[in-house]
Write a protein that holds these residues in place. Structure first.
Motif, PDB file in Angstrom:
ATOM      1  N   LEU A   4      12.706   6.505   4.794  1.00 15.77           N
ATOM      2  CA  LEU A   4      11.820   6.031   3.730  1.00 15.77           C
ATOM      3  C   LEU A   4      12.437   6.114   2.336  1.00 15.77           C
ATOM      4  O   LEU A   4      11.733   5.959   1.341  1.00 15.77           O
ATOM      5  CB  LEU A   4      10.510   6.823   3.783  1.00 15.77           C
ATOM      6  CG  LEU A   4       9.760   6.746   5.113  1.00 15.77           C
ATOM      7  CD1 LEU A   4       8.500   7.572   5.060  1.00 15.77           C
ATOM      8  CD2 LEU A   4       9.439   5.318   5.477  1.00 15.77           C
ATOM      9  N   PHE A   7      11.819   3.417  -0.366  1.00 16.25           N
ATOM     10  CA  PHE A   7      10.517   3.321  -1.013  1.00 16.25           C
ATOM     11  C   PHE A   7      10.426   4.160  -2.292  1.00 16.25           C
ATOM     12  O   PHE A   7       9.376   4.221  -2.911  1.00 16.25           O
ATOM     13  CB  PHE A   7       9.406   3.719  -0.038  1.00 16.25           C
ATOM     14  CG  PHE A   7       9.321   2.800   1.145  1.00 16.25           C
ATOM     15  CD1 PHE A   7       8.674   1.580   1.045  1.00 16.25           C
ATOM     16  CD2 PHE A   7       9.929   3.131   2.343  1.00 16.25           C
ATOM     17  CE1 PHE A   7       8.622   0.710   2.120  1.00 16.25           C
ATOM     18  CE2 PHE A   7       9.876   2.279   3.432  1.00 16.25           C
ATOM     19  CZ  PHE A   7       9.220   1.065   3.321  1.00 16.25           C
ATOM     20  N   TYR A  23       9.141  -5.288   0.646  1.00 16.01           N
ATOM     21  CA  TYR A  23       9.510  -4.449   1.774  1.00 16.01           C
ATOM     22  C   TYR A  23       9.085  -5.137   3.067  1.00 16.01           C
ATOM     23  O   TYR A  23       8.045  -5.792   3.100  1.00 16.01           O
ATOM     24  CB  TYR A  23       8.812  -3.084   1.698  1.00 16.01           C
ATOM     25  CG  TYR A  23       9.067  -2.336   0.412  1.00 16.01           C
ATOM     26  CD1 TYR A  23      10.249  -1.626   0.221  1.00 16.01           C
ATOM     27  CD2 TYR A  23       8.122  -2.340  -0.611  1.00 16.01           C
ATOM     28  CE1 TYR A  23      10.479  -0.932  -0.956  1.00 16.01           C
ATOM     29  CE2 TYR A  23       8.352  -1.658  -1.787  1.00 16.01           C
ATOM     30  CZ  TYR A  23       9.537  -0.957  -1.955  1.00 16.01           C
ATOM     31  OH  TYR A  23       9.759  -0.281  -3.124  1.00 16.01           O
ATOM     32  N   PHE A  29       8.799   2.453  10.364  1.00 15.29           N
ATOM     33  CA  PHE A  29       8.088   2.970   9.197  1.00 15.29           C
ATOM     34  C   PHE A  29       6.940   3.888   9.637  1.00 15.29           C
ATOM     35  O   PHE A  29       6.779   4.988   9.119  1.00 15.29           O
ATOM     36  CB  PHE A  29       7.544   1.801   8.360  1.00 15.29           C
ATOM     37  CG  PHE A  29       6.688   2.219   7.193  1.00 15.29           C
ATOM     38  CD1 PHE A  29       7.267   2.645   6.010  1.00 15.29           C
ATOM     39  CD2 PHE A  29       5.312   2.168   7.271  1.00 15.29           C
ATOM     40  CE1 PHE A  29       6.485   3.024   4.932  1.00 15.29           C
ATOM     41  CE2 PHE A  29       4.518   2.539   6.202  1.00 15.29           C
ATOM     42  CZ  PHE A  29       5.114   2.968   5.022  1.00 15.29           C
ATOM     43  N   ASP A 113       7.575   7.686  -5.079  1.00 14.54           N
ATOM     44  CA  ASP A 113       7.666   7.319  -3.665  1.00 14.54           C
ATOM     45  C   ASP A 113       6.393   6.554  -3.306  1.00 14.54           C
ATOM     46  O   ASP A 113       5.303   7.112  -3.317  1.00 14.54           O
ATOM     47  CB  ASP A 113       7.802   8.571  -2.804  1.00 14.54           C
ATOM     48  CG  ASP A 113       7.918   8.252  -1.318  1.00 14.54           C
ATOM     49  OD1 ASP A 113       8.016   7.057  -0.970  1.00 14.54           O
ATOM     50  OD2 ASP A 113       7.914   9.200  -0.518  1.00 14.54           O
ATOM     51  N   SER A 115       5.804   4.992  -0.373  1.00 14.71           N
ATOM     52  CA  SER A 115       5.615   4.853   1.074  1.00 14.71           C
ATOM     53  C   SER A 115       4.227   5.306   1.524  1.00 14.71           C
ATOM     54  O   SER A 115       3.613   4.674   2.382  1.00 14.71           O
ATOM     55  CB  SER A 115       6.691   5.621   1.838  1.00 14.71           C
ATOM     56  OG  SER A 115       6.634   7.001   1.544  1.00 14.71           O
ATOM     57  N   TYR A 119       1.535   3.014   3.527  1.00 14.82           N
ATOM     58  CA  TYR A 119       1.011   3.485   4.821  1.00 14.82           C
ATOM     59  C   TYR A 119      -0.518   3.481   4.829  1.00 14.82           C
ATOM     60  O   TYR A 119      -1.148   2.931   5.733  1.00 14.82           O
ATOM     61  CB  TYR A 119       1.562   4.885   5.108  1.00 14.82           C
ATOM     62  CG  TYR A 119       0.884   5.604   6.231  1.00 14.82           C
ATOM     63  CD1 TYR A 119       1.136   5.265   7.556  1.00 14.82           C
ATOM     64  CD2 TYR A 119      -0.031   6.623   5.983  1.00 14.82           C
ATOM     65  CE1 TYR A 119       0.510   5.917   8.595  1.00 14.82           C
ATOM     66  CE2 TYR A 119      -0.658   7.287   7.018  1.00 14.82           C
ATOM     67  CZ  TYR A 119      -0.387   6.939   8.319  1.00 14.82           C
ATOM     68  OH  TYR A 119      -1.018   7.581   9.342  1.00 14.82           O
TER      69      TYR A 119
END
Length: 179
Positions: A4, A7, A23, A29, A113, A115, A119
């Protein structure tokens, strides 16, 4: 979470204005988050990052499909995901993510970050009840649906049974009130 690293956005070097990040998300992921609900996934994420002098405005958008089991039949199908997540980032003395729409980063932060936000946007962007399209249009054939039809409650009241006369009197009250 070596996977990750892409990200992480080092915002210190960015000029004020609009910056676009893209992305491509697949199952690797989600494996980083130990999330195994998707059999397969293919999503395109676009992030519009607007840097202003005192805050950042982020708009995440996801478009793609995830292969998930139907809640009724357990048959896998491709579920379309289209979702948007707006986020405002401000700076303060310490990290604070109590508010869903405003994130406060410490003044000494130099990168972000994204990510976790991606998510959450994808996982929460799924419908709460996942139903295979063939179930909706009635063309699905599966053992689970056959068993559900077999166990479905049959209507017990037949047309020949007379209605309870007390209900007729109540119905008359309603019609008298309306006239």
């Amino acid at each position: 979470m070596k996977v990750l690293k892409q990200f992480n956005i080092p915002f210190v070097g960015l000029t004020e204005g609009i910056h676009l990040f893209e992305y491509n998300i697949d199952n690797t992921f989600f494996e980083a988050f130990n999330y195994d609900e998707f059999e397969n996934s293919s999503l395109d994420i676009k992030l519009e990052f607007v840097k202003k002098s005192t805050l950042f405005e982020l708009t995440f958008s996801a478009l793609g499909t995830v292969n998930v089991p139907c809640d009724s039949t357990s048959e896998y199908y491709d579920q379309q995901i289209t979702t948007v997540l707006p986020l405002v980032i401000k700076f303060g003395p310490e990290f604070n993510d109590d508010n869903e729409e405003i994130l406060i980063l410490p003044h000494e932060a130099f990168q972000l970050d994204v990510s976790q936000f991606i998510y959450e946007m994808i996982v929460l962007g799924q419908p709460s009840r996942r139903v295979h399209p063939k179930v909706l249009d009635g063309t699905m054939e599966s053992k689970a649906l056959e068993k559900l039809k077999e166990l479905q409650l049959k209507e017990e009241k037949t047309v020949d049974e007379p209605a309870d006369p007390r209900w007729n009197k109540l119905k008359n009250l309603i019609t008298e009130k309306n006239t």
